[in-house]
Design an enzyme around this catalytic site. Structure first.
Site, PDB file in Angstrom:
ATOM      1  N   ASP A   2       0.871  -1.174   0.000  1.00 26.16           N
ATOM      2  CA  ASP A   2       0.000   0.000   0.000  1.00 26.16           C
ATOM      3  C   ASP A   2       0.910   1.225   0.000  1.00 26.16           C
ATOM      4  OD1 ASP A   2      -1.648   2.136   0.518  1.00 26.16           O
ATOM      5  OD2 ASP A   2      -2.697   1.203   2.195  1.00 26.16           O
ATOM      6  N   LYS A  45      -6.340  10.197  -2.171  1.00 26.25           N
ATOM      7  CA  LYS A  45      -5.397  10.991  -1.394  1.00 26.25           C
ATOM      8  C   LYS A  45      -4.499  11.828  -2.319  1.00 26.25           C
ATOM      9  CE  LYS A  45      -7.009   8.518   2.125  1.00 26.25           C
ATOM     10  NZ  LYS A  45      -7.776   7.422   1.542  1.00 26.25           N
TER      11      LYS A  45
END
Length: 909
Positions: free
Chosen positions: A200, A225
């Site tokens: 991730d 994000k």
């Protein structure tokens, strides 16, 4: 000196360079990353009009047969442009975009099959933990959570054939730990060549870290994000270099249909163009904020600081330090004040936006991880996470400084003429008081409480291997130990015929005790020798008319003697009172056992409470608040189970577990082709219920035997019912644990399941006319759903009360049930478990104010004015606390919850 993020931005990257739009091609040097971000070129997809911005192909279908595109779920030109661009900046051959970061992880985890093993970090995003928990429970995948900051920690878990996936984050969220992606990838591949390394990379984005270059097989980002950067879309990205993995991922996305929409693909492509520009500014400001907090003396987690333990590893695998940091204040209350005092920093669970954000992970992004697991993984409850945006750094620092000042975390030091961190004002008093707790603990009055329980689904069927769902109720038993000075031990059980009895401590059968060693735990079986010795000596004078009091006394004396350390045998009185109806199937014996186990463990110094400052668990709410360490709960639960064995012979352990841990759990009895055991239902939402005691006694053994006989005579019918009840329990469990399920949908689903579950129990023959009458009263005209509750059929009915149910209708229903000679209790389900009144003076808000005399009992025994020996014990506490016993024993039952809440802070599991 910490590295400057700008040191990295001019690095050359061995990434593809778009061919120039020129008739004179020539060899070109690789572009730098920021240029690649802004240059969206796909030589295989030239726009017919020469558009400088990729168009939005806002269409679901495409005309024609055999063309490259036919259906947007399978492919769309806007998404193709985006995926080509992402592959280019990620050092990847393949890139895929889906509806969110969690959708990206879901697609990846579908590679796994039952029996596979996954090694995952122990500091992961809360949603990642939630999804891993789901596949562990429902797919049969084994998940090992390991501290991945040391590659050697993984070696014991890597299996040549079973290890199918290793899931990593670096930096981790929210503790900013660094993981050596290159070393772990190498080690895993040497032992388990078939394992897939998944990373991730959301915290870094491809600009600062490209894990595929360090041996990872799959990388995913929450593009919501940094890649997007504006929090105006949700998206997830999956990249890889292996064709076989790419085929699996493409198949899954096309099958599931969670590919990114054209409009979101356009927005994400636009956001990526400014990725490098944004992150340069965000990193630079983050470094300033981290150094500011670090210089004030806070513990700061950020790889850009010189004392970060894995800083050298990070510099080797990353091109910058990122724009997220976290820091600890040492006090959860203080952290909450800081977060609340900010103005420019928005309170939000996400990060990666152009706007700066602040949060407390343990109560926001990581709240879905239970408190015990958070504590075991070293996640501080007071942790504050800062996600830095592109605002002017001076404004951000000024706002943060004002928040720290307003919260009292820093102050102006006149001598130094600068702001400094405020030292803990309670440090000295806490140290002195800790010594007092350790030295004269038996001189304190220890006040504890524990909830009852209700079985929501699966009564009776649980005996035959079906899962039961049980939850705590906001009706509680309270236990109080008061010191004596006359070498006597006494009990006062107000709810069992107002029973009072005392014993000379030295005359107890101590020669029959096998004491629990210091630091040890009680064996799994009862000490029958001690049980028999207490029964034949200390309890010999209690006749059959005192059966209930004798059993409770036996449980209390057993725990007192087993926990005693050597010759240290403190004299005390134990008073127990309850707002629970005794004998109604609501776990009153388990809550009593939990109170006795906790109080005696404190008196015998078997438990150590958290030092000041304690977590912010106020007495005004039981919901979702946890402060007592997990080891305390485990120790008390083990002892409460022993007391339950004394009271019930062969309990399942459900009642005492709910009483200690609160919330809700699912219990499955072993031996019926299904894994047995208990599992907590995380994220359980508090629900309002009306519990109605029918006052009809139930013979548990007879009811259980009746179901068994019916099963023997009509196996097809009963087995079908059991299978249906299992489905009901499974569905209820999923609904209660689903954080995404709207409240209205949850209540509607539970109403239907309650009706269905009760109908099955009627067919099994375990209901009775009084319960059916209660059901009818709640059904018409109020439209409420009711079922019986209790492992033995219970004498109690449970009715779900919707959030919008009118107060006047509720009162009307309660009045009608009372007129029918039933006893209703309005309560909430799913609250906290074991509670201990904090012994620290700083946490006690007042003494024991006078209360109206009790109306529910006659003469109190012993009298309201305690005997001289107990009074002397009170005097030793003079100036610290007012004695609790007199008002506790004289308060009306209905006044107990409010009175206990007003005493001060309660520490809850």
């Amino acid at each position: 000196m910490a590295p400057n993020p700008h040191d990295f931005k001019d690095r050359l990257h061995d990434l593809p360079t778009p061919e120039p739009e020129s008739p004179f091609p020539r060899a070109r040097k690789p572009y730098r990353f920021s240029t690649l971000c802004a240059t969206v070129e796909n030589p295989d997809m030239k726009d017919q009009y020469g558009s400088s911005s990729v168009p939005i192909y806002q269409t679901a279908t495409f005309k024609g047969v055999g063309n490259e595109y036919d259906y947007t779920r399978s492919g769309n030109p806007t998404r193709t442009h985006l995926q080509h661009h992402l592959a280019k900046i990620s050092s990847a051959s393949h890139a895929f975009t889906v509806s969110s970061g969690m959708a990206a992880l879901d697609v990846i985890l579908r590679i796994l099959k039952p029996g596979d093993e996954v090694i995952a970090g122990d500091d992961l995003y809360g949603g990642t933990n939630r999804l891993l928990t789901y596949i562990r429970k429902h797919v049969g995948v084994v998940v090992h959570h390991v501290d991945t900051t040391n590659p050697e920690n993984l070696h014991d878990y890597i299996h040549p054939t079973k290890t199918a996936m290793v899931l990593l984050e670096s930096p981790t969220n929210p503790l900013l730990k660094i993981v050596d992606l290159a070393t772990i990838s190498k080690d895993v591949k040497e032992i388990a060549p078939g394992a897939v390394i998944v990373v991730d990379n959301t915290m870094m984005s491809p600009y600062l870290q490209r894990p595929l270059e360090h041996g990872a097989d799959i990388v995913y980002d929450s593009a919501t994000k940094y890649l997007s950067g504006h929090h105006d879309l949700m998206a997830g990205v999956v990249t890889c270099n292996r064709d076989d993995i790419a085929q699996q991922i493409a198949f899954t996305i096309n099958s599931v249909g969670n590919a990114l929409t054209p409009i979101d693909s356009f927005l994400l492509l636009r956001g990526i163009k400014t990725l490098a520009l944004r992150m340069d500014r965000q990193q630079q400001t983050t470094q300033l904020v981290a150094e500011y907090l670090w210089n004030l003396g806070f513990h700061v987690n950020y790889p850009g600081l010189p004392d970060h333990p894995q800083r050298e590893v990070h510099l080797r695998i990353a091109d910058g330090n990122g724009a997220v940091l976290s820091f600890e204040t040492g006090n959860k209350e203080l952290s909450e004040k800081i977060v609340a005092a900010t103005r420019l920093w928005g309170i939000s669970v996400s990060f990666g936006c152009v706007n700066s954000l602040i949060s407390m992970p343990c109560v926001m992004s990581h709240a879905s991880i239970d408190a015990a697991t958070r504590a075991a993984r070293g996640l501080p409850e007071d942790l504050i996470r800062l996600c830095v945006g592109i605002e002017d750094p001076t404004d951000l620092l000024d706002d943060l400084e004002h928040a720290l000042l307003d919260a009292g975390a820093i102050e102006l030091n006149a001598a130094q003429n600068k702001l400094v961190r405020v030292p803990d004002p309670d440090a000295l008093s806490r140290a002195v008081h800790d010594l007092d707790l350790n030295g004269d603990q038996e001189q304190l009055e220890w006040f504890v409480s524990a909830p009852g329980k209700v079985i929501l689904f699966g009564e009776h069927a649980v005996v035959h291997g079906v899962t039961a769902v049980a939850a705590s109720v906001d009706l509680r038993c309270y236990g109080l130990t008061t010191p004596r000075t006359d070498n006597k031990l006494s009990v006062h059980f107000s709810d069992i015929d107002n029973f009072y009895h005392e014993w000379d401590i030295q005359n107890l059968p101590w020669d029959s005790v096998t004491p629990i060693p210091v630091g040890g735990t009680h064996p799994e079986e009862l000490d029958q020798r001690l049980v028999e010795a207490i029964t034949s000596t200390a309890l010999a004078e209690l006749g059959e008319d005192k059966k209930a009091a004798r059993a409770a006394s036996l449980a209390f004396l057993y725990l007192y003697m087993a926990l005693a350390k050597g010759d240290r045998r403190p004299a005390l009185n134990f008073t127990a009172r309850s707002t629970l109806p005794v004998g109604a199937g609501l776990g009153s014996s388990a809550s009593f056992s939990t109170c006795a186990a906790a109080a005696l463990s404190l008196v015998h110094r078997r438990l150590t409470l958290p030092a000041l400052p304690a977590p912010n668990v106020t007495h005004t709410s039981h919901q979702g608040r946890r402060a007592l360490p997990h080891n305390i709960a485990e120790d008390v639960n083990r002892l409460a189970f022993m007391a339950e064995k004394i009271l019930h012979g062969n309990p399942s352990g459900v009642d005492n577990s709910v009483s200690v841990f609160g919330g809700a759990l699912a219990y499955t009895r072993a031996g019926f082709g299904r894994d047995g055991g208990m599992e907590g239902i995380q994220g359980f939402k508090s629900l309002k219920f009306l519990l109605t005691n029918s006052k009809v006694p139930r013979d548990t053994k007879k009811l259980v035997a009746g179901v068994g006989e019916k099963k023997a005579n009509e196996p097809e019918l009963v087995n079908g019912i059991l299978k249906s009840i299992q489905s009901i329990s499974d569905e209820a469990r999923r609904a209660l644990a689903d954080p995404e399920l709207p409240r209205d949908a949850l209540l509607s689903a539970l109403n239907a399941l309650i009706e269905e579950n009760h109908d099955h129990l009627v067919t099994l023959g375990v209901s009775h006319p009084a319960l059916e009458t209660i059901r009818e009263k709640t059904k018409s005209p109020f439209g409420l759903s009711t079922k019986l509750t209790g492992a033995g059929g219970g004498g109690c009915a449970v009715t779900l009360i919707p959030d919008d149910f009118k107060d006047e209708d509720l009162q009307s229903l309660i009045d009608e049930l009372i007129r029918q000679d039933y006893q209703p209790y309005l309560t909430s389900v799913g609250g906290s478990g074991l509670g201990i009144l904090s012994p620290y003076p700083e946490h006690r808000t007042r003494g024991s104010d006078p209360l109206p005399p009790r109306q529910d009992v006659g003469q109190v025994t012993p009298p309201e004015t305690p005997n001289p020996e107990i009074a002397e014990g009170y005097e030793k506490q003079a100036g610290v606390f007012d004695p609790l016993r007199p008002p506790f024993e004289t308060a009306a039952t209905t006044d107990l919850p409010g009175w206990t809440a007003g005493l001060g802070r309660w520490l809850y599991v």
